[in-house]
Design an enzyme around this catalytic site. Structure first.
Site, PDB file in Angstrom:
ATOM      1  N   TYR A 142       0.823  -1.209   0.000  1.00 10.92           N
ATOM      2  CA  TYR A 142       0.000   0.000   0.000  1.00 10.92           C
ATOM      3  C   TYR A 142       0.861   1.265   0.000  1.00 10.92           C
ATOM      4  O   TYR A 142       0.362   2.354  -0.290  1.00 10.92           O
ATOM      5  CB  TYR A 142      -0.965   0.033   1.205  1.00 10.92           C
ATOM      6  CG  TYR A 142      -2.061  -1.026   1.149  1.00 10.92           C
ATOM      7  CD1 TYR A 142      -2.053  -2.013   0.177  1.00 10.92           C
ATOM      8  CD2 TYR A 142      -3.098  -1.029   2.071  1.00 10.92           C
ATOM      9  CE1 TYR A 142      -3.036  -2.988   0.119  1.00 10.92           C
ATOM     10  CE2 TYR A 142      -4.096  -1.996   2.029  1.00 10.92           C
ATOM     11  CZ  TYR A 142      -4.055  -2.977   1.050  1.00 10.92           C
ATOM     12  OH  TYR A 142      -5.038  -3.938   1.003  1.00 10.92           O
ATOM     13  N   LYS A 191       3.254 -15.283   3.011  1.00 11.47           N
ATOM     14  CA  LYS A 191       3.191 -16.107   1.796  1.00 11.47           C
ATOM     15  C   LYS A 191       4.635 -16.449   1.428  1.00 11.47           C
ATOM     16  O   LYS A 191       5.132 -16.132   0.338  1.00 11.47           O
ATOM     17  CB  LYS A 191       2.464 -15.332   0.685  1.00 11.47           C
ATOM     18  CG  LYS A 191       2.201 -16.114  -0.577  1.00 11.47           C
ATOM     19  CD  LYS A 191       1.123 -17.180  -0.429  1.00 11.47           C
ATOM     20  CE  LYS A 191       1.015 -18.009  -1.702  1.00 11.47           C
ATOM     21  NZ  LYS A 191       0.103 -19.166  -1.572  1.00 11.47           N
ATOM     22  N   ASP A 223      -3.173 -18.074   2.345  1.00 17.64           N
ATOM     23  CA  ASP A 223      -4.320 -18.752   1.727  1.00 17.64           C
ATOM     24  C   ASP A 223      -4.928 -19.765   2.708  1.00 17.64           C
ATOM     25  O   ASP A 223      -6.145 -19.857   2.870  1.00 17.64           O
ATOM     26  CB  ASP A 223      -3.940 -19.406   0.384  1.00 17.64           C
ATOM     27  CG  ASP A 223      -2.627 -20.178   0.426  1.00 17.64           C
ATOM     28  OD1 ASP A 223      -1.915 -20.103   1.445  1.00 17.64           O
ATOM     29  OD2 ASP A 223      -2.307 -20.866  -0.560  1.00 17.64           O
ATOM     30  N   ASP A 247      -5.442  -6.344   5.925  1.00 22.06           N
ATOM     31  CA  ASP A 247      -6.626  -5.660   5.410  1.00 22.06           C
ATOM     32  C   ASP A 247      -7.681  -6.695   5.019  1.00 22.06           C
ATOM     33  O   ASP A 247      -8.849  -6.611   5.411  1.00 22.06           O
ATOM     34  CB  ASP A 247      -6.210  -4.817   4.186  1.00 22.06           C
ATOM     35  CG  ASP A 247      -7.334  -3.949   3.657  1.00 22.06           C
ATOM     36  OD1 ASP A 247      -8.280  -3.662   4.416  1.00 22.06           O
ATOM     37  OD2 ASP A 247      -7.268  -3.557   2.474  1.00 22.06           O
ATOM     38  N   ASP A 251     -11.263  -8.088   7.323  1.00 21.67           N
ATOM     39  CA  ASP A 251     -12.645  -8.051   6.823  1.00 21.67           C
ATOM     40  C   ASP A 251     -13.283  -9.435   6.950  1.00 21.67           C
ATOM     41  O   ASP A 251     -14.448  -9.560   7.318  1.00 21.67           O
ATOM     42  CB  ASP A 251     -12.691  -7.608   5.348  1.00 21.67           C
ATOM     43  CG  ASP A 251     -12.914  -6.100   5.201  1.00 21.67           C
ATOM     44  OD1 ASP A 251     -12.473  -5.349   6.109  1.00 21.67           O
ATOM     45  OD2 ASP A 251     -13.511  -5.674   4.203  1.00 21.67           O
TER      46      ASP A 251
HETATM   47  C1  IPM Z   1      -9.233  -0.384   6.024  1.00 20.44           C
HETATM   48  C2  IPM Z   1      -9.591   0.131   4.666  1.00 20.44           C
HETATM   49  C3  IPM Z   1      -8.455   0.997   4.178  1.00 20.44           C
HETATM   50  C4  IPM Z   1      -7.196   0.146   4.198  1.00 20.44           C
HETATM   51  C5  IPM Z   1      -8.654   1.622   2.801  1.00 20.44           C
HETATM   52  C6  IPM Z   1      -9.957   2.382   2.715  1.00 20.44           C
HETATM   53  C7  IPM Z   1      -7.501   2.497   2.412  1.00 20.44           C
HETATM   54  O1  IPM Z   1      -9.870  -0.918   3.806  1.00 20.44           O
HETATM   55  O2  IPM Z   1      -8.994   0.426   6.933  1.00 20.44           O
HETATM   56  O3  IPM Z   1      -9.184  -1.605   6.175  1.00 20.44           O
HETATM   57  O4  IPM Z   1      -6.971  -0.622   3.283  1.00 20.44           O
HETATM   58  O5  IPM Z   1      -6.455   0.233   5.155  1.00 20.44           O
HETATM   59 MG    MG Z   2     -10.010  -2.780   4.771  1.00 20.59          MG
END
Ligand code: IPM
Ligand code: MG
Length: 355
Positions: A142, A191, A223, A247, A251
């Site tokens: 990133y 990985k 994975d 990231d 989620d």
């Molecule tokens: C998060 C979000 C951010 C990230 C994006 C919006 C830049 O997905 O905080 O997880 O990837 O860190």
């Molecule tokens: Mg995120």
């Protein structure tokens, strides 16, 4: 004590959920005798509209002058077609970098009151789970070199994953310290069967592990980790991983709690100042309708009390109030399954009643 808190409400539901958390902090301040001073700064889409950029200088300097920062969410369809360097999301990366916040703590636990919201089979989550994801936040792909170039097949785009020993060492230390205070189990996710950066990651994590003999540390390929999270989430205590893997996996972890509207996060650097935000986004479709679940932001404010200000009793008070409200059956629309639900303000009132 007096604390100066910078508020970055942002876009979509950001202002509503931050306002709820501010109300909770004010009540905590009264109860425990603290003074919280709030100053709001623009970030994200609203900052693009007002200042022509997603992260104005006064926002950065305001955050750096504060004791800690509470953020709502950024982004929305209105700004989705802007070029990458002026998108609202760029402000998030920018403020993390400007504040030196290389650690992102993302707890994902199953609330017993919300067990039925978990999409996993009940025998898998019988005993619940309580995971702390330690995500590296200011390095990796990133932040690596990126661009466009002419390649073998014509126009191509590239991004690069790069980790220095120093960046891996410091996040690994945070992860081991975190594991020490929990169940002493750390899983480092990489990985390493493919990526050179992961091989350095693994080597450095093993070196740091020698300084923490009390913590059981194992490696897992990303994975496999994505699969294990839904196969047997209870096997995880603390996870440490790179920016991008963290990231994605955070989620996934949030979804198996059944309630992305419930999960807070803390971004920390070397000092006490941090940035606290819900892990969900700006939900532009429900903005301004009173439907947003403010709990993730309220719990983020709670994490601020604990990690930035060392106010354990005050933190626990917020967490207990949220637990009681959920146990009593109160829900916002996202977790109500079509049954009676409370508005953003009403559930905040309920939480405040329990403080
Ligand atoms: C998060 C979000 C951010 C990230 C994006 C919006 C830049 O997905 O905080 O997880 O990837 O860190
Ligand atoms: Mg995120």
């Amino acid at each position: 004590m007096k604390y100066n808190i910078a508020l970055l409400k942002g876009d979509g539901i950001g202002p509503e959920i931050v306002d709820s958390a501010v109300r909770v902090l004010e009540v905590i301040g009264k109860k425990f005798g603290h003074e919280f001073n709030f100053t709001a700064y623009d970030i994200g889409g609203i900052a693009i509209d007002k200042h022509g950029k997603p992260l104005p200088e006064e926002t950065v300097s305001g955050c750096l002058a504060s004791d800690s920062v509470l953020l709502g969410a950024v982004g929305g369809p209105k700004w989705d077609t802007l070029p990458g360097n002026i998108r609202p999301e760029k402000a998030l990366l920018g403020i993390r970098e400007a504040m030196g916040l290389f650690t992102n703590l993302r707890p994902a636990k199953l609330y017993s009151a919300l067990k039925d919201d978990c999409p996993l089979r009940s025998d898998i989550v019988e005993n619940g789970f309580d995971i702390m994801i330690v995500r590296e936040l200011t390095g990796g792909i990133y932040f690596g070199e990126r661009g466009m170039r002419e390649g073998k097949y014509g126009e191509e785009a590239y991004d690069t994953e790069c980790y220095s020993r120093m960046e891996i060492e410091r996040i690994a230390r945070v992860a081991f310290e975190t594991a020490k205070k929990r169940r002493c189990k750390l899983i480092s996710i990489d990985k390493a069967n493919v990526l050179e950066s992961s091989r350095l990651w693994r080597k450095v994590v093993h070196e740091i592990a020698e300084q923490y003999p009390e913590v059981e540390c194992t490696d897992m390929l990303v994975d496999n980790a994505a699969m294990q999270l839904v196969r047997n989430p209870a096997q995880f205590d603390v996870i440490v991983t790179s920016n991008m893997f963290g990231d994605i996996l955070s989620d996934e972890a949030s979804q198996i709690t059944g309630s992305i509207g419930m999960l807070p996060s803390a971004s920390l650097g070397e000092g006490k100042r941090g940035l606290y935000e819900p892990i969900h986004g700006s939900a532009p479709d429900i903005a301004g309708k009173g439907l947003a679940n403010p709990i993730a932001t309220i719990l983020s404010a709670g994490m601020m009390l604990l990690y930035s200000f060392g106010l354990t009793a005050e933190h626990d008070c917020i967490v207990n109030a949220v637990d009681k409200v959920l146990e009593a059956g109160y829900r916002t629309a996202d977790i109500a399954h079509g049954e009676n639900s409370l508005s953003t303000t009403e559930i905040t009132d309920k939480i405040i009643e329990n403080i």
